[in-house]
Design an enzyme around this catalytic site. Sequence first.
Site, short mmCIF file in Angstrom:
data_model
loop_
_atom_site.label_atom_id
_atom_site.label_comp_id
_atom_site.label_asym_id
_atom_site.label_seq_id
_atom_site.Cartn_x
_atom_site.Cartn_y
_atom_site.Cartn_z
N LYS A 154 -3.04 -0.57 12.66
CA LYS A 154 -3.51 0.74 12.19
C LYS A 154 -4.78 1.20 12.92
O LYS A 154 -5.69 1.78 12.32
CB LYS A 154 -3.74 0.68 10.66
N ASP A 190 -2.18 -6.23 0.81
CA ASP A 190 -1.99 -5.15 -0.17
C ASP A 190 -0.61 -5.17 -0.83
O ASP A 190 -0.46 -4.80 -2.00
CB ASP A 190 -2.30 -3.76 0.43
C1 BGC Z 1 -0.38 -4.42 8.14
C2 BGC Z 1 0.06 -5.07 6.84
C3 BGC Z 1 -0.18 -4.12 5.68
C4 BGC Z 1 0.45 -2.77 5.96
C5 BGC Z 1 0.21 -1.76 4.85
C6 BGC Z 1 0.25 -3.02 8.29
O1 BGC Z 1 -0.26 -2.40 9.43
O2 BGC Z 1 0.01 -5.23 9.24
O3 BGC Z 1 -0.61 -6.30 6.63
O4 BGC Z 1 0.35 -4.68 4.52
O5 BGC Z 1 -0.07 -2.23 7.16
O6 BGC Z 1 -1.13 -1.52 4.63
#
Ligand code: BGC
Length: 414
Positions: A154, A190
């Site tokens: 992200k 999460d």
């Molecule tokens: C992460 C996960 C996370 C998800 C939602 C992804 O980019 O790798 O660990 O649960 O985003 O937040």
Amino acid sequence: MYDKSTLKKSEKLFYVSLPEIRKFVRDFHQEMWKGLCGKKSSLKMIHTYLRKPTGSEKGRFLALDLGGTHFRVMSLELKGKRKTGASSVKTFVLGKKHITGKGKELFDFIAGCIKIFMKEYKLDTGAEYSVGFTFSFPVKKKGIASGVLLRWTKDFSASGVEGKDVVELLNASLERKGLSGTKITALANDTVSTLTARSYEDPDCDVGVILGTGTNACYPEKDREIVNIEWGNFNKQRLTHYDRKLDKCSGNPGEQLFEKMVSGMYLGEVVRRLAKDLLPGINFPKYFKSEYASAIESDTSKGLRKTGSLLKKIGIKSSDYADRKLLKKACVIVSTRASRLAAAAIASVITKMDPRLGRRHTVAIDGSVYEKHPRFSCRVKNTLKEIFGGKARHIKLVLTKSASAKGAAIIAAA
Ligand code: BGC
């Protein structure tokens, strides 16, 4: 300029048919199985060392939630008997310097926020607290209260964190801020916190899903340990040339390919790339947010007037009704694909646990895309009906809002 044949081709290109969904489910199961056996797989299937709560957890706990541009601190009372009591929450906004600067600054900022929260709610900063920490990135867990960040997703890139134990980093920052009694006693993804929060009140809940900036899910395996799938990295689905180009230009090429087709971080960008081809006469700005795509799809105003004003705001001065109609079509094409893929992934997780769909399953879902997009949740439900027919009634999808922090508190209590 309204090119009907390009539109038809794009609709076909992005459409995920039922046979394709069935293949997706088979491939997903195979990747799950490989990941669980420790073989090379796009699904990491991470151990969490956690089980679903019993509902009898009691006491007052602190919880932290970090997974995007907002950081949340929460204090929550658990009453046992599947009931929660009073809670207080405070949200802090992370700056670019926290997200992309030095890791130490990120964790010091977080520890500072916790101190502000404790002062505001008159909690004794010298006392001992056990804290649950929801950290929404791929972490290799070493135990309940420790985990190494495998890689940022992200668009986070704070330096000196990948490969390190994030609980150790935060505990060190808490000490620097004079909060040595405040200790992280549980670390969770999460998805795991969302599953935990919902299953505290609903024993049928056995899948936690995030459909927001990023996407992912978790479920309890046969031995009842919850597994964090990290489904955002699934890569056996069919990609279009738009997806390949977007991936190439991203900060993490070759990774999180499913996330790049489904989550809020990328949906707007997929729409922009498709719309550029459908509407070559329009000069789209570099950043086309997923929220714009949601707003355009919600627009039922005469002549798509609202879309016209949104386009003006982002620098597209003139557009006629035909342009706006076509742009709305591009949004529908992209979000329909995303919701069908999300349904395929949910179906895969449920049939991994219960191949004949003989039991009830509550799927706890959180995230801006699922919550705010006008048609997303409805399309996921319809696709599940297409896949399972009447048996889809066994699956209940429940929006479980802001469950990340609440789940972390329950995990700290357990
Ligand atoms: C992460 C996960 C996370 C998800 C939602 C992804 O980019 O790798 O660990 O649960 O985003 O937040």
